[in-house]
Design a protein around this motif. Structure first.
Motif, mmCIF file in Angstrom:
data_model
loop_
_atom_site.group_PDB
_atom_site.id
_atom_site.type_symbol
_atom_site.label_atom_id
_atom_site.label_comp_id
_atom_site.label_asym_id
_atom_site.label_seq_id
_atom_site.Cartn_x
_atom_site.Cartn_y
_atom_site.Cartn_z
ATOM 1 N N TYR A 1 7.335 74.758 -102.705
ATOM 2 C CA TYR A 1 7.617 74.294 -104.069
ATOM 3 C C TYR A 1 8.854 74.991 -104.616
ATOM 4 C CZ TYR A 1 6.702 73.299 -109.017
ATOM 5 O OH TYR A 1 6.798 72.883 -110.327
ATOM 6 N N ILE B 1 5.373 69.635 -97.603
ATOM 7 C CA ILE B 1 6.795 69.610 -97.976
ATOM 8 C C ILE B 1 7.127 68.254 -98.614
ATOM 9 C CG2 ILE B 1 9.162 69.796 -97.049
ATOM 10 C CD1 ILE B 1 7.915 71.356 -94.674
ATOM 11 N N TYR C 1 17.336 68.153 -115.093
ATOM 12 C CA TYR C 1 17.371 66.685 -114.938
ATOM 13 C C TYR C 1 17.759 66.001 -116.253
ATOM 14 C CZ TYR C 1 14.984 67.424 -110.462
ATOM 15 O OH TYR C 1 14.664 67.822 -109.186
ATOM 16 N N ARG D 1 26.069 67.867 -105.648
ATOM 17 C CA ARG D 1 26.040 69.075 -104.813
ATOM 18 C C ARG D 1 27.435 69.318 -104.251
ATOM 19 N NH1 ARG D 1 21.140 70.874 -102.366
ATOM 20 N NH2 ARG D 1 19.388 70.161 -103.624
HETATM 21 P P1 ATP Z 1 15.504 67.593 -105.727
HETATM 22 O O1 ATP Z 1 16.056 66.773 -104.565
HETATM 23 O O2 ATP Z 1 15.641 66.907 -107.026
HETATM 24 O O3 ATP Z 1 16.062 68.989 -105.733
HETATM 25 P P2 ATP Z 1 13.166 68.610 -104.409
HETATM 26 O O4 ATP Z 1 13.730 69.998 -104.466
HETATM 27 O O5 ATP Z 1 11.700 68.487 -104.602
HETATM 28 O O6 ATP Z 1 13.909 67.699 -105.473
HETATM 29 P P3 ATP Z 1 14.539 68.462 -101.860
HETATM 30 O O7 ATP Z 1 15.631 69.338 -102.393
HETATM 31 O O8 ATP Z 1 14.925 67.229 -101.125
HETATM 32 O O9 ATP Z 1 13.540 67.967 -103.006
HETATM 33 O O10 ATP Z 1 13.652 69.362 -100.917
HETATM 34 C C1 ATP Z 1 12.620 68.747 -100.149
HETATM 35 C C2 ATP Z 1 11.380 69.622 -100.164
HETATM 36 O O11 ATP Z 1 11.612 70.840 -99.432
HETATM 37 C C3 ATP Z 1 10.930 70.074 -101.545
HETATM 38 O O12 ATP Z 1 10.204 69.044 -102.192
HETATM 39 C C4 ATP Z 1 10.084 71.301 -101.207
HETATM 40 O O13 ATP Z 1 8.791 70.942 -100.731
HETATM 41 C C5 ATP Z 1 10.878 71.901 -100.043
HETATM 42 N N1 ATP Z 1 11.850 72.897 -100.525
HETATM 43 C C6 ATP Z 1 13.180 72.694 -100.733
HETATM 44 N N2 ATP Z 1 13.771 73.829 -101.171
HETATM 45 C C7 ATP Z 1 12.783 74.765 -101.230
HETATM 46 C C8 ATP Z 1 12.734 76.146 -101.602
HETATM 47 N N3 ATP Z 1 13.833 76.780 -101.993
HETATM 48 N N4 ATP Z 1 11.545 76.790 -101.545
HETATM 49 C C9 ATP Z 1 10.430 76.147 -101.150
HETATM 50 N N5 ATP Z 1 10.409 74.862 -100.784
HETATM 51 C C10 ATP Z 1 11.556 74.173 -100.815
#
Ligand code: ATP
Length: 301
Positions: free
Chosen positions: A60, A163, A217, A297
């Motif tokens: 998360y 995830i 957001y 990004r």
């Molecule tokens: P957004 O794309 O808006 O940032 P998000 O962070 O939920 O939303 P992604 O960045 O695509 O989605 O990341 C995919 C998934 O990988 C996340 O939903 C989370 O489960 C996991 N994840 C990503 N970065 C981290 C982190 N720094 N620590 C823990 N889990 C992560």
């Protein structure tokens, strides 16, 4: 809040969304997406690993995708619990929800917006998470894989990690909803039950849910990254003289679960940066084209 209570609330949110009259194509396709996710969790993942004894952890970072998945995961946890006590001679109220907190991992290696950090901490309380935050070391930069390895060394009971990745994310195209980690990563099973969701599905459910959303957001960010490599999405920049269309999610915003007001908090530490963007960008949910989702990004140098 106690985990059992919030799991029940998430169940009510999810059930309420599933019962909406399908008055837009987005709502209909999101309802289908939820049912598939529920099936993958309840019938497959939870049949292999118990969600109530520490086998499964949740990854998360406060982003929209993992927040959506967390809401549905907690909803399934409640449903799983109800199934385990079904047929018991005692009523549901006399059974204690068996999990106190949900084991959760947050890898915090980059310089992070205080808004994201505060959101992760607030929602960690709200959703009953037992949050592991990787410690940041400014001299030795840990990779994501190393940070997960450290987490697993502390939580050896972990067999699988949930995830919130989608097929449209970088390297997401060929993933499966349950699979082992790639070589170069510590060994665990990845549970990825929102691969099939598109960006519109994510926003429709999240905006309807009545839950607070990470404040970035609200000022034009569409994907959360580090403080030094993420900007509002340039495709959401407001132009001076054209009349702006409404978002595709007006219905969801006007019918939020239990009429909850939309909260999008910005941390005071980020005001100096983020105030320069407010009123110049539309909120993140105005962008539904996945190809442009990460346009804010910056390339890492
Ligand atoms: P957004 O794309 O808006 O940032 P998000 O962070 O939920 O939303 P992604 O960045 O695509 O989605 O990341 C995919 C998934 O990988 C996340 O939903 C989370 O489960 C996991 N994840 C990503 N970065 C981290 C982190 N720094 N620590 C823990 N889990 C992560």
């Amino acid at each position: 809040m106690k985990l059992g209570k919030i799991a029940e609330i998430c169940y009510n949110i999810t059930t309420s969304y599933l019962n909406l009259p399908g008055n837009t194509d987005i709502i209909i396709s999101t309802q289908k997406a939820i049912l598939t996710t529920k099936h993958q969790l309840l019938d497959d993942a939870f049949a292999r690993w118990s969600p109530l004894n520490g086998d499964i952890s949740f990854s998360y970072n406060g982003g929209k995708d993992c927040q959506v998945l967390l809401l549905i995961y907690l909803s399934c946890l409640w449903e799983f619990f109800l199934n385990t006590i079904k047929g018991s001679q005692y009523g549901g109220n006399s059974h204690q929800f068996p999990l106190f907190e949900l084991p959760t991992v947050f890898i915090d290696q980059e310089e992070t917006f205080s808004t994201i950090k505060a959101f992760v901490e607030d929602t960690s309380d709200r959703y009953g998470l037992s949050l592991y935050e990787s410690s940041r070391n400014d001299t030795v930069k840990m990779s994501m894989a190393m940070a997960f390895e450290h987490y697993l060394s502390l939580h050896q009971e972990t067999k699988a990690i949930v995830i919130g990745i989608r097929h449209s994310d970088p390297f997401g195209e060929n993933l499966k909803y349950i699979q082992e980690t790639d070589s170069g990563w510590p060994e665990f099973m990845r549970i990825q039950p929102i691969l099939h969701w598109n960006l519109s599905n994510i926003w429709s459910f999240l905006l309807y849910s009545g839950e607070p959303i990470c404040g970035l957001y609200g000022v034009g960010y569409t994907s959360l990254g580090g403080l030094n490599n993420t900007l509002p999405n340039p495709y959401l920049k407001l132009s001076d003289n054209t009349e702006e269309k409404k978002s595709e999610f007006e219905w969801e915003l006007n019918h939020r679960f239990e009429n909850q007001k939309l909260e999008l908090e910005i941390h005071p530490n980020d005001r100096a940066i983020l105030d320069t963007f407010s009123n110049k960008y539309k909120p993140g949910w105005y962008l539904t084209d996945e190809k442009l989702e990460r346009a804010g990004r910056l390339k890492k140098t």
